[in-house]
Design a protein around this motif. Structure first.
Motif, PDB file in Angstrom:
ATOM      1  N   GLY A   5     -37.391  26.889 -27.408  1.00 35.85           N
ATOM      2  CA  GLY A   5     -38.191  27.148 -26.218  1.00 35.85           C
ATOM      3  C   GLY A   5     -38.415  25.862 -25.443  1.00 35.85           C
ATOM      4  N   LEU A   6     -39.614  25.701 -24.915  1.00 37.61           N
ATOM      5  CA  LEU A   6     -39.971  24.487 -24.194  1.00 37.61           C
ATOM      6  C   LEU A   6     -40.798  23.573 -25.086  1.00 37.61           C
ATOM      7  CD1 LEU A   6     -40.603  25.971 -20.651  1.00 37.61           C
ATOM      8  CD2 LEU A   6     -38.740  24.444 -21.368  1.00 37.61           C
ATOM      9  N   MET A   7     -40.232  23.293 -26.255  1.00 42.39           N
ATOM     10  CA  MET A   7     -40.836  22.412 -27.258  1.00 42.39           C
ATOM     11  C   MET A   7     -39.683  21.680 -27.941  1.00 42.39           C
ATOM     12  SD  MET A   7     -43.647  23.521 -30.119  1.00 42.39           S
ATOM     13  CE  MET A   7     -44.734  22.293 -30.859  1.00 42.39           C
ATOM     14  N   ILE A   8     -39.262  20.549 -27.355  1.00 40.43           N
ATOM     15  CA  ILE A   8     -38.017  19.894 -27.718  1.00 40.43           C
ATOM     16  C   ILE A   8     -38.283  18.459 -28.132  1.00 40.43           C
ATOM     17  CG2 ILE A   8     -35.700  19.268 -26.913  1.00 40.43           C
ATOM     18  CD1 ILE A   8     -36.076  21.469 -24.729  1.00 40.43           C
ATOM     19  N   GLY A   9     -37.714  18.055 -29.259  1.00 45.90           N
ATOM     20  CA  GLY A   9     -37.839  16.692 -29.756  1.00 45.90           C
ATOM     21  C   GLY A   9     -36.491  15.993 -29.779  1.00 45.90           C
ATOM     22  N   ILE A  10     -36.480  14.725 -29.399  1.00 46.84           N
ATOM     23  CA  ILE A  10     -35.266  13.905 -29.411  1.00 46.84           C
ATOM     24  C   ILE A  10     -35.547  12.699 -30.295  1.00 46.84           C
ATOM     25  CG2 ILE A  10     -33.626  12.590 -28.028  1.00 46.84           C
ATOM     26  CD1 ILE A  10     -35.866  15.093 -26.286  1.00 46.84           C
ATOM     27  N   GLU A  11     -34.910  12.626 -31.455  1.00 44.90           N
ATOM     28  CA  GLU A  11     -35.188  11.548 -32.402  1.00 44.90           C
ATOM     29  C   GLU A  11     -34.289  10.352 -32.118  1.00 44.90           C
ATOM     30  OE1 GLU A  11     -35.382  10.619 -37.183  1.00 44.90           O
ATOM     31  OE2 GLU A  11     -35.362  12.708 -36.501  1.00 44.90           O
ATOM     32  N   ILE A  12     -34.900   9.176 -32.029  1.00 41.91           N
ATOM     33  CA  ILE A  12     -34.207   7.933 -31.700  1.00 41.91           C
ATOM     34  C   ILE A  12     -34.153   7.043 -32.941  1.00 41.91           C
ATOM     35  CG2 ILE A  12     -34.171   5.914 -30.194  1.00 41.91           C
ATOM     36  CD1 ILE A  12     -33.847   8.536 -28.678  1.00 41.91           C
ATOM     37  N   THR A  13     -32.952   6.570 -33.274  1.00 39.12           N
ATOM     38  CA  THR A  13     -32.780   5.663 -34.412  1.00 39.12           C
ATOM     39  C   THR A  13     -31.885   4.502 -33.998  1.00 39.12           C
ATOM     40  OG1 THR A  13     -30.883   6.953 -35.194  1.00 39.12           O
ATOM     41  CG2 THR A  13     -33.040   7.479 -36.147  1.00 39.12           C
ATOM     42  N   LYS A  14     -31.824   3.512 -34.869  1.00 43.03           N
ATOM     43  CA  LYS A  14     -30.863   2.433 -34.669  1.00 43.03           C
ATOM     44  C   LYS A  14     -29.471   3.002 -34.904  1.00 43.03           C
ATOM     45  CE  LYS A  14     -34.201  -1.146 -35.802  1.00 43.03           C
ATOM     46  NZ  LYS A  14     -34.581  -2.265 -36.704  1.00 43.03           N
ATOM     47  N   PRO A  15     -28.540   2.813 -33.966  1.00 41.31           N
ATOM     48  CA  PRO A  15     -27.231   3.469 -34.041  1.00 41.31           C
ATOM     49  C   PRO A  15     -26.542   3.289 -35.394  1.00 41.31           C
ATOM     50  CG  PRO A  15     -27.474   2.387 -31.928  1.00 41.31           C
ATOM     51  CD  PRO A  15     -28.673   1.986 -32.744  1.00 41.31           C
ATOM     52  N   GLY A  16     -26.023   4.420 -35.898  1.00 39.90           N
ATOM     53  CA  GLY A  16     -25.298   4.395 -37.156  1.00 39.90           C
ATOM     54  C   GLY A  16     -26.174   4.412 -38.383  1.00 39.90           C
ATOM     55  N   LEU A  44     -44.020  34.339 -19.274  1.00 43.23           N
ATOM     56  CA  LEU A  44     -43.689  32.925 -19.444  1.00 43.23           C
ATOM     57  C   LEU A  44     -43.068  32.650 -20.812  1.00 43.23           C
ATOM     58  CD1 LEU A  44     -46.488  30.930 -17.617  1.00 43.23           C
ATOM     59  CD2 LEU A  44     -44.394  31.986 -16.744  1.00 43.23           C
ATOM     60  N   GLN A  45     -43.323  33.508 -21.780  1.00 41.40           N
ATOM     61  CA  GLN A  45     -42.609  33.363 -23.050  1.00 41.40           C
ATOM     62  C   GLN A  45     -41.109  33.552 -22.828  1.00 41.40           C
ATOM     63  OE1 GLN A  45     -43.817  35.990 -26.254  1.00 41.40           O
ATOM     64  NE2 GLN A  45     -41.901  35.657 -27.358  1.00 41.40           N
ATOM     65  N   GLY A  46     -40.749  34.585 -22.092  1.00 37.53           N
ATOM     66  CA  GLY A  46     -39.344  34.814 -21.784  1.00 37.53           C
ATOM     67  C   GLY A  46     -38.752  33.674 -20.976  1.00 37.53           C
ATOM     68  N   ASN A  47     -39.534  33.113 -20.051  1.00 36.82           N
ATOM     69  CA  ASN A  47     -39.053  31.973 -19.274  1.00 36.82           C
ATOM     70  C   ASN A  47     -38.827  30.764 -20.165  1.00 36.82           C
ATOM     71  OD1 ASN A  47     -38.561  30.913 -16.457  1.00 36.82           O
ATOM     72  ND2 ASN A  47     -40.077  29.437 -17.169  1.00 36.82           N
ATOM     73  N   ALA A  48     -39.742  30.552 -21.137  1.00 39.26           N
ATOM     74  CA  ALA A  48     -39.568  29.439 -22.081  1.00 39.26           C
ATOM     75  C   ALA A  48     -38.289  29.609 -22.881  1.00 39.26           C
ATOM     76  CB  ALA A  48     -40.771  29.353 -23.008  1.00 39.26           C
ATOM     77  N   ARG A  49     -37.985  30.836 -23.238  1.00 32.74           N
ATOM     78  CA  ARG A  49     -36.756  31.096 -24.006  1.00 32.74           C
ATOM     79  C   ARG A  49     -35.520  30.821 -23.153  1.00 32.74           C
ATOM     80  NH1 ARG A  49     -37.865  35.817 -25.035  1.00 32.74           N
ATOM     81  NH2 ARG A  49     -36.612  36.904 -23.475  1.00 32.74           N
ATOM     82  N   ARG A  50     -35.532  31.321 -21.920  1.00 30.03           N
ATOM     83  CA  ARG A  50     -34.343  31.180 -21.077  1.00 30.03           C
ATOM     84  C   ARG A  50     -34.155  29.743 -20.577  1.00 30.03           C
ATOM     85  NH1 ARG A  50     -36.729  36.024 -19.480  1.00 30.03           N
ATOM     86  NH2 ARG A  50     -37.814  34.983 -17.765  1.00 30.03           N
ATOM     87  N   VAL A  51     -35.169  29.213 -19.920  1.00 29.29           N
ATOM     88  CA  VAL A  51     -35.048  27.875 -19.350  1.00 29.29           C
ATOM     89  C   VAL A  51     -35.030  26.822 -20.458  1.00 29.29           C
ATOM     90  CG1 VAL A  51     -36.091  26.204 -17.767  1.00 29.29           C
ATOM     91  CG2 VAL A  51     -36.168  28.647 -17.231  1.00 29.29           C
ATOM     92  N   GLY A  52     -35.825  27.054 -21.499  1.00 32.27           N
ATOM     93  CA  GLY A  52     -35.818  26.119 -22.615  1.00 32.27           C
ATOM     94  C   GLY A  52     -34.480  26.069 -23.324  1.00 32.27           C
TER      95      GLY A  52
END
Length: 428
Positions: free
Chosen positions: A355-366, A323-331
């Motif tokens: 891997g399967l540990m992803i962050g998306i940071e949201i800010t006020k545009p610009g 599953l580590q390899g799967n996290a690398r590939r699919v992630g």
């Protein structure tokens, strides 16, 4: 039904016990990477009970191990020999990379970090702890005292003297404008300067990737550079692997291995995913550190037979199915898909992680100004589309967190990314 349960929840549970969503969700059952609510709605689960459902919901191998163990004995405490606990400790000690390792099991990551702090301060005869800004290490009195995230630190009272170090957030703070090498050098210089103004600390505790902080991380090698400075002064390094452990990052089995040129940490804590939902935490340390306590101790619920049976079955499945390899590939595919979607949305400042540990940071545009309302709107829209995600970030950041079970397949990753893209577009 759900409204009645929400009213009962509010009547008997603390106001500070956080709930997601304007209309909170009751999850009744799960299978694989999906869960269902009390109304029969199905969701693709990209948060796994805060990174605890590491392999899959209702994984047959774990369910079978728990059922069989429950039919024999569930619990006896650490006052008696416990074969499943010894067997899992042997596996964890070998996998940890720490020489002559000893393992102590707890019921949570909070308790594991408490134990690590007890060991470090006793071994070093110092109550000074170095911690990272934007960090999170638990909800107990001592772990709150070293947490560097104001939103999750309800008191400034602490038995410890905590000093906060730069470096856990690569794209924010006074060194964010520097290249990776210069960023690391500046953080090391800051650490050296800090150590010149205080009595010798017991330890540095750090998450290789900050979890509650929004899946932020330093350049690879930063903690190795820190360790060179700390080792000269006898200061211990505690790696908090509660969220990063067991192959979630794909590239490494442990998060510390991205910073491992000088070897493993002195102490490592773990929890969450190893139990696949069962309450397991623990500490691994070199024998002279683990054995430094000079009084008796036990753990009533740490290392119970039923949780250890679950942990053994879950670990076996994780390793046998790579599953580590799967996290690398699919992630890797998922993060690129999310970056492509985010490129069309001005409110997304950054898509980060591994891997399967992803962050998306949201800010006020610009701007670099956090926009928690927009982040909450994306969370709600994703749920409406059939996707569960998490959120995090410090007082000046708003981040959405994506951390599915490590068995996620390509079709599910594509489905989740499409739902997430629609959720992002809804806030424009």
């Amino acid at each position: 039904m759900t409204n009645d349960l929400l009213g009962r929840h509010r009547a008997v549970l603390p106001d500070w016990l956080a709930l997601y969503y304007e209309e909170p969700l009751e999850i009744t059952h799960g299978e694989g990477r999906h869960v269902w609510d009390a109304h029969g709605n199905r969701y693709l689960d990209f948060f796994g009970g805060i990174l605890t459902t590491m392999t899959a919901h209702a994984l047959p191998e774990v369910t079978k191990a728990v059922s069989e163990q429950a039919g024999r004995i569930i619990h006896s405490s650490t006052l008696y020999l416990n074969r499943p606990m010894v067997e899992l400790a042997e596996r964890v000690a070998q996998l940890s990379g720490i020489p002559d390792a000893r393992v102590f099991f707890t019921t949570s990551g909070t308790e594991a970090n408490d134990t690590a702090l007890l060991l470090a301060t006793t071994y070093r005869r110092s109550n000074t702890i170095l911690a990272m800004r934007n960090s999170y290490h638990g909800r107990s009195f001592s772990s709150v005292g070293i947490t560097g995230n104001r939103g999750w630190s309800p008191t400034s009272l602490s038995p410890l003297q905590t000093l906060y170090v730069h470096g856990g957030m690569r794209t924010r703070g006074p060194y964010a404008h520097l290249g990776d090498d210069d960023f690391t050098a500046a953080c090391v210089d800051d650490l050296v300067d800090l150590l010149g103004h205080t009595r010798p600390p017991a330890a540095l505790i750090a998450e290789p990737i900050q979890g509650v902080g929004g899946f932020t991380s330093p350049p690879d090698g930063l903690y190795a550079a820190f360790r060179e400075v700390l080792h000269e002064r006898g200061v211990l390094w505690i790696a908090d692997e509660v969220q990063t452990g067991w192959g979630r990052t794909g590239e490494h089995f442990w998060g510390w291995q991205a910073h491992g040129r000088n070897g493993p940490p002195d102490i490592m804590t773990f929890a969450k995913g190893i139990g696949n939902g069962m309450s397991i935490g623990g500490v691994v340390a070199r024998s002279e550190i683990m054995n430094c306590l000079d009084s008796n101790s036990i753990s009533t619920f740490g290392g119970t037979q039923i949780t250890m049976a679950a942990g053994l079955a879950n670990l076996n499945y994780l390793l046998e199915h790579d599953l580590q390899g799967n996290a690398r590939r699919v992630g890797g595919m998922l993060i690129e898909r999310l970056r492509a979607a985010a490129a069309q949305v001005p409110a997304v400042r950054e898509v980060r992680g591994r891997g399967l540990m992803i962050g998306i940071e949201i800010t006020k545009p610009g701007t670099d100004e956090a926009d928690p309302q927009a982040a909450a709107a994306v969370l709600e829209a994703a749920r409406e589309g059939g996707l569960l995600i998490g959120k995090g970030g410090g007082h000046n950041t708003s981040a959405l967190r994506v951390a599915p079970p490590l068995s996620l397949n390509v079709a599910e990753a594509e489905e989740g990314a499409a739902i997430f893209e629609n959720a992002l577009r809804s806030i424009q």
